[in-house]
Design a protein around this motif. Structure first.
Motif, PDB file in Angstrom:
ATOM      1  N   UNK A  81       0.837  -1.203   0.000  1.00  0.00           N
ATOM      2  CA  UNK A  81       0.000   0.000   0.000  1.00  0.00           C
ATOM      3  C   UNK A  81       0.871   1.253   0.000  1.00  0.00           C
ATOM      4  N   UNK A  82       1.875   1.287   0.866  1.00  0.00           N
ATOM      5  CA  UNK A  82       2.760   2.450   0.940  1.00  0.00           C
ATOM      6  C   UNK A  82       3.558   2.636  -0.345  1.00  0.00           C
ATOM      7  N   UNK A  83       4.002   1.541  -0.940  1.00  0.00           N
ATOM      8  CA  UNK A  83       4.724   1.632  -2.211  1.00  0.00           C
ATOM      9  C   UNK A  83       3.828   2.217  -3.299  1.00  0.00           C
ATOM     10  N   UNK A  84       2.590   1.755  -3.370  1.00  0.00           N
ATOM     11  CA  UNK A  84       1.638   2.282  -4.359  1.00  0.00           C
ATOM     12  C   UNK A  84       1.430   3.776  -4.141  1.00  0.00           C
ATOM     13  N   UNK A  85       1.260   4.201  -2.885  1.00  0.00           N
ATOM     14  CA  UNK A  85       1.066   5.621  -2.588  1.00  0.00           C
ATOM     15  C   UNK A  85       2.289   6.450  -2.999  1.00  0.00           C
ATOM     16  N   UNK A  86       3.474   5.936  -2.733  1.00  0.00           N
ATOM     17  CA  UNK A  86       4.698   6.661  -3.103  1.00  0.00           C
ATOM     18  C   UNK A  86       4.822   6.798  -4.620  1.00  0.00           C
ATOM     19  N   UNK A  90       4.558  10.265  -6.834  1.00  0.00           N
ATOM     20  CA  UNK A  90       5.610  10.680  -7.757  1.00  0.00           C
ATOM     21  C   UNK A  90       5.042  10.949  -9.149  1.00  0.00           C
ATOM     22  N   UNK A  91       4.155  10.071  -9.619  1.00  0.00           N
ATOM     23  CA  UNK A  91       3.530  10.250 -10.936  1.00  0.00           C
ATOM     24  C   UNK A  91       2.742  11.559 -10.976  1.00  0.00           C
ATOM     25  N   UNK A  92       1.957  11.819  -9.920  1.00  0.00           N
ATOM     26  CA  UNK A  92       1.168  13.058  -9.877  1.00  0.00           C
ATOM     27  C   UNK A  92       2.078  14.281  -9.833  1.00  0.00           C
TER      28      UNK A  92
END
Length: 106
Positions: A81-86, A90-92
Motif C-alpha cells: 500500500x505504501x509503495x503504491x502511494x509513493x 511521484x507520478x502526480x
C-alpha cells in the motif's frame, strides 16, 4: 529572484500570475466536492472494515507483530500500500510539474 525563476529562467512573476488568473476551476478534473467526499468516505469505509476484519480474525496468542515476526500478511499489505502511494504521488508530482511548465512555455 526566486528559486523557481532561477531554475527556469523563462518563468517570471508575470507568467505565473497569468497562469493563475487563466486557470478554469470549472474545467478542472474532479473539481466537485462530491468527488472529494465520495473518495474520503470510500477510503474510511475500507480502512475501518479492514481493521474490523483483522481484529475478528486475530487471536491474541497468534499475533505475529506481538511476537516480533514482522506482522505477517498485514505488514506485507501495508508495505505494498505504501509503495503504491509513493509511486502514485511521484507520478502526480511529475505530471503536475510537466503541465505547469508546458503552460508557462506556451
Amino acid at each position: 529572484r526566486s528559486r523557481t525563476t532561477m531554475a527556469f529562467p523563462e518563468l517570471d512573476m508575470e507568467s505565473l500570475g497569468r497562469i493563475a488568473s487563466e486557470f478554469d476551476f470549472e474545467k478542472a478534473p474532479l473539481n466537485r466536492i462530491e468527488y472529494v467526499l465520495a473518495t474520503a468516505t470510500a477510503y474510511l469505509v475500507i480502512v475501518v472494515s479492514w481493521k474490523v476484519f483483522l481484529d475478528r480474525k486475530k487471536q491474541p496468542s497468534q499475533s505475529a507483530a506481538d511476537q516480533g515476526q514482522g506482522g505477517g500478511i498485514l505488514s506485507l499489505i501495508q508495505s505494498i500500500h505504501n509503495l503504491i502511494l509513493c509511486v502514485w504521488s511521484l507520478i502526480m508530482f511529475l505530471g503536475c510539474g510537466k503541465c505547469f511548465i508546458d503552460r508557462v512555455l506556451e
